[in-house]
Design a protein around this motif. Structure first.
Motif, PDB file in Angstrom:
ATOM      1  N   PHE A  22      67.082  -8.602   8.876  1.00 22.40           N
ATOM      2  CA  PHE A  22      68.407  -9.198   8.725  1.00 22.40           C
ATOM      3  C   PHE A  22      69.373  -8.402   9.583  1.00 22.40           C
ATOM      4  N   ASP A  23      70.089  -9.087  10.480  1.00 22.55           N
ATOM      5  CA  ASP A  23      70.979  -8.381  11.400  1.00 22.55           C
ATOM      6  C   ASP A  23      72.442  -8.742  11.230  1.00 22.55           C
ATOM      7  N   GLN A  24      72.759  -9.475  10.145  1.00 20.55           N
ATOM      8  CA  GLN A  24      74.141  -9.808   9.854  1.00 20.55           C
ATOM      9  C   GLN A  24      74.461  -9.446   8.407  1.00 20.55           C
ATOM     10  N   PRO A  25      75.704  -9.057   8.129  1.00 21.97           N
ATOM     11  CA  PRO A  25      76.073  -8.660   6.765  1.00 21.97           C
ATOM     12  C   PRO A  25      75.895  -9.792   5.762  1.00 21.97           C
ATOM     13  N   LEU A  26      75.402  -9.428   4.574  1.00 23.95           N
ATOM     14  CA  LEU A  26      75.225 -10.379   3.486  1.00 23.95           C
ATOM     15  C   LEU A  26      75.583  -9.696   2.174  1.00 23.95           C
ATOM     16  N   GLN A  27      76.429 -10.341   1.387  1.00 23.63           N
ATOM     17  CA  GLN A  27      76.732  -9.837   0.063  1.00 23.63           C
ATOM     18  C   GLN A  27      75.550 -10.080  -0.860  1.00 23.63           C
ATOM     19  N   LYS A  28      75.573  -9.439  -2.014  1.00 24.85           N
ATOM     20  CA  LYS A  28      74.441  -9.464  -2.929  1.00 24.85           C
ATOM     21  C   LYS A  28      73.942 -10.870  -3.232  1.00 24.85           C
ATOM     22  N   SER A  29      74.813 -11.771  -3.647  1.00 22.05           N
ATOM     23  CA  SER A  29      74.380 -13.110  -4.047  1.00 22.05           C
ATOM     24  C   SER A  29      73.738 -13.857  -2.896  1.00 22.05           C
ATOM     25  N   ALA A  30      74.336 -13.772  -1.696  1.00 19.45           N
ATOM     26  CA  ALA A  30      73.783 -14.454  -0.531  1.00 19.45           C
ATOM     27  C   ALA A  30      72.465 -13.829  -0.100  1.00 19.45           C
ATOM     28  N   PHE A  41      73.818  -0.246   4.342  1.00 20.80           N
ATOM     29  CA  PHE A  41      74.580  -1.042   3.390  1.00 20.80           C
ATOM     30  C   PHE A  41      76.068  -0.757   3.580  1.00 20.80           C
ATOM     31  N   LYS A  42      76.829  -1.813   3.836  1.00 21.82           N
ATOM     32  CA  LYS A  42      78.273  -1.656   3.974  1.00 21.82           C
ATOM     33  C   LYS A  42      78.866  -1.112   2.678  1.00 21.82           C
ATOM     34  N   GLU A  43      78.326  -1.592   1.560  1.00 18.54           N
ATOM     35  CA  GLU A  43      78.740  -1.109   0.247  1.00 18.54           C
ATOM     36  C   GLU A  43      77.514  -1.029  -0.654  1.00 18.54           C
ATOM     37  N   MET A  44      77.495  -0.036  -1.509  1.00 18.39           N
ATOM     38  CA  MET A  44      76.402   0.115  -2.470  1.00 18.39           C
ATOM     39  C   MET A  44      76.970   0.753  -3.735  1.00 18.39           C
ATOM     40  N   SER A  45      76.803   0.076  -4.873  1.00 20.11           N
ATOM     41  CA  SER A  45      77.242   0.610  -6.163  1.00 20.11           C
ATOM     42  C   SER A  45      76.023   0.817  -7.043  1.00 20.11           C
ATOM     43  N   THR A  46      75.889   2.026  -7.594  1.00 18.96           N
ATOM     44  CA  THR A  46      74.745   2.359  -8.436  1.00 18.96           C
ATOM     45  C   THR A  46      75.223   3.052  -9.700  1.00 18.96           C
ATOM     46  N   ASN A  87      78.882   2.267   3.961  1.00 23.86           N
ATOM     47  CA  ASN A  87      78.163   2.435   5.225  1.00 23.86           C
ATOM     48  C   ASN A  87      77.077   3.498   5.094  1.00 23.86           C
ATOM     49  N   ILE A  88      76.216   3.282   4.125  1.00 23.41           N
ATOM     50  CA  ILE A  88      75.163   4.256   3.823  1.00 23.41           C
ATOM     51  C   ILE A  88      73.789   3.694   4.162  1.00 23.41           C
ATOM     52  N   LYS A  89      72.965   4.532   4.728  1.00 27.56           N
ATOM     53  CA  LYS A  89      71.605   4.149   5.087  1.00 27.56           C
ATOM     54  C   LYS A  89      70.653   4.611   3.995  1.00 27.56           C
ATOM     55  N   GLY A  90      69.722   3.756   3.621  1.00 22.12           N
ATOM     56  CA  GLY A  90      68.782   4.136   2.575  1.00 22.12           C
ATOM     57  C   GLY A  90      67.764   3.076   2.287  1.00 22.12           C
ATOM     58  N   THR A  91      67.117   3.225   1.130  1.00 24.91           N
ATOM     59  CA  THR A  91      66.012   2.358   0.735  1.00 24.91           C
ATOM     60  C   THR A  91      66.236   1.823  -0.664  1.00 24.91           C
ATOM     61  N   VAL A  92      66.020   0.527  -0.815  1.00 25.35           N
ATOM     62  CA  VAL A  92      66.048  -0.131  -2.116  1.00 25.35           C
ATOM     63  C   VAL A  92      64.621  -0.488  -2.495  1.00 25.35           C
ATOM     64  N   VAL A  93      64.252  -0.179  -3.721  1.00 22.41           N
ATOM     65  CA  VAL A  93      62.918  -0.447  -4.257  1.00 22.41           C
ATOM     66  C   VAL A  93      63.060  -1.211  -5.566  1.00 22.41           C
ATOM     67  N   GLY A  94      62.199  -2.190  -5.783  1.00 22.19           N
ATOM     68  CA  GLY A  94      62.260  -2.872  -7.068  1.00 22.19           C
ATOM     69  C   GLY A  94      61.386  -4.090  -7.143  1.00 22.19           C
ATOM     70  N   PHE A  95      61.661  -4.901  -8.166  1.00 24.56           N
ATOM     71  CA  PHE A  95      60.781  -6.017  -8.483  1.00 24.56           C
ATOM     72  C   PHE A  95      61.556  -7.277  -8.833  1.00 24.56           C
ATOM     73  N   TRP A  96      60.891  -8.383  -8.631  1.00 25.83           N
ATOM     74  CA  TRP A  96      61.297  -9.663  -9.206  1.00 25.83           C
ATOM     75  C   TRP A  96      60.312  -9.962 -10.325  1.00 25.83           C
ATOM     76  N   SER A  97      60.838 -10.234 -11.537  1.00 21.93           N
ATOM     77  CA  SER A  97      60.004 -10.624 -12.666  1.00 21.93           C
ATOM     78  C   SER A  97      60.439 -12.003 -13.144  1.00 21.93           C
ATOM     79  N   LEU A 142      74.616  -5.791   2.208  1.00 23.10           N
ATOM     80  CA  LEU A 142      73.740  -5.322   3.275  1.00 23.10           C
ATOM     81  C   LEU A 142      74.418  -5.546   4.618  1.00 23.10           C
ATOM     82  N   ASP A 143      74.424  -4.523   5.468  1.00 21.91           N
ATOM     83  CA  ASP A 143      74.920  -4.692   6.832  1.00 21.91           C
ATOM     84  C   ASP A 143      73.788  -5.193   7.724  1.00 21.91           C
ATOM     85  N   HIS A 144      72.695  -4.450   7.737  1.00 23.64           N
ATOM     86  CA  HIS A 144      71.489  -4.890   8.453  1.00 23.64           C
ATOM     87  C   HIS A 144      70.298  -4.105   7.917  1.00 23.64           C
ATOM     88  N   GLY A 145      69.118  -4.712   8.023  1.00 20.69           N
ATOM     89  CA  GLY A 145      67.944  -4.018   7.520  1.00 20.69           C
ATOM     90  C   GLY A 145      66.706  -4.882   7.543  1.00 20.69           C
TER      91      GLY A 145
END
Length: 239
Positions: free
Chosen positions: A92-100, A124-129, A155-165, A197-200
């Motif tokens: 993904f090379d364009q910003p997308l908010q969570k829902s999109a 990630f342009k924004e990340m709340s945890t 504007n933080i670089k990192g990794t998201v890990v998780g599942f869809w149930s 997400l900004d890009h990833g």
């Protein structure tokens, strides 16, 4: 317990409903759970932080903003693990908010009635945890999260890990997306509330079956797992 190195399996220790009832006593230690996967999420005894694992590396994310590798004696009351072998990848090379963005993730799934492991590496342009905090005594998780630290990153670089149930697993797991984040420097992160997400790059691993381990700890055996307001409680605790 015997190791089950099955790439199609999602292993889960205990249930979400037991956490809601305040069952925070550890049922397995790090040396035991790492035999069931190299990738996943969870929490710790006394609700002392959030777990994230990928590339065979396991970390504890605490409310003080730290991220530390697990030790043999670290124990967990609840976790979801798998051997991550993705078959789908998309950039993904364009910003997308969570829902999109989650709408795009669903397009990568064959059906919402199956299990999936997701890994997202990017900026990630924004990340709340949030990170749950140490609880000395068992209390309902809806009470425990009232004091949880919230972290906001830009504007933080990192990794998201998780599942869809799937929706039918609500109470056993958390239905829908359940994601944890750690920054590139492995210094902080937590349970994901919101993000842009900004890009990833996204990697997806479809899972054919779940193996549920029900512990025989005193807390679990005496827990009330029939929740009158299950949906409401999970919304409060998971965001």
């Amino acid at each position: 317990m015997a190791s089950v190195k099955d790439s199609g399996e999602l292993f889960q220790l205990s249930t979400m409903s037991s956490l809601l009832d305040g069952v925070f006593e550890g049922a397995m230690n790090y040396d035991e759970i790492k035999e069931y996967g190299d990738f996943g999420i969870g929490t710790f005894e006394h609700l002392d932080g959030e777990m994230i694992a990928f590339d065979g590396q396991f970390y504890r994310l605490r409310g003080d903003g730290t991220a530390t590798p697990l030790k043999s004696e670290d124990r967990t009351p609840f976790c979801s693990l798998t051997y991550f072998q993705p078959t789908v990848e998309k950039k993904f090379d364009q910003p997308l908010q969570k829902s999109a963005f989650e709408h795009e993730l669903k397009k990568l799934m064959a059906s919402e009635n199956l299990f999936y492991a997701f890994r997202i590496d990017g900026v990630f342009k924004e990340m709340s945890t949030r990170t749950v905090a140490y609880q000395e005594k068992p209390i309902p998780m809806t009470e425990a999260v009232k004091t949880q630290p919230i972290f906001h990153f830009n504007n933080i670089k990192g990794t998201v890990v998780g599942f869809w149930s799937p929706v039918f697993t609500q109470g056993i797991a958390v239905s829908g997306f359940h994601l944890h984040f750690i920054d590139e420097e492995r210094k902080g992160g937590g349970h994901v509330f919101d993000y842009t997400l900004d890009h990833g790059t996204v990697q997806v691993d479809k899972k054919s079956h779940m193996s549920l381990y029900t512990p025989e700890t005193k807390g679990f055996l005496n827990a009330n797992l029939s929740r009158d307001d299950l949906e409401k409680e999970i919304k409060v605790t998971e965001g």
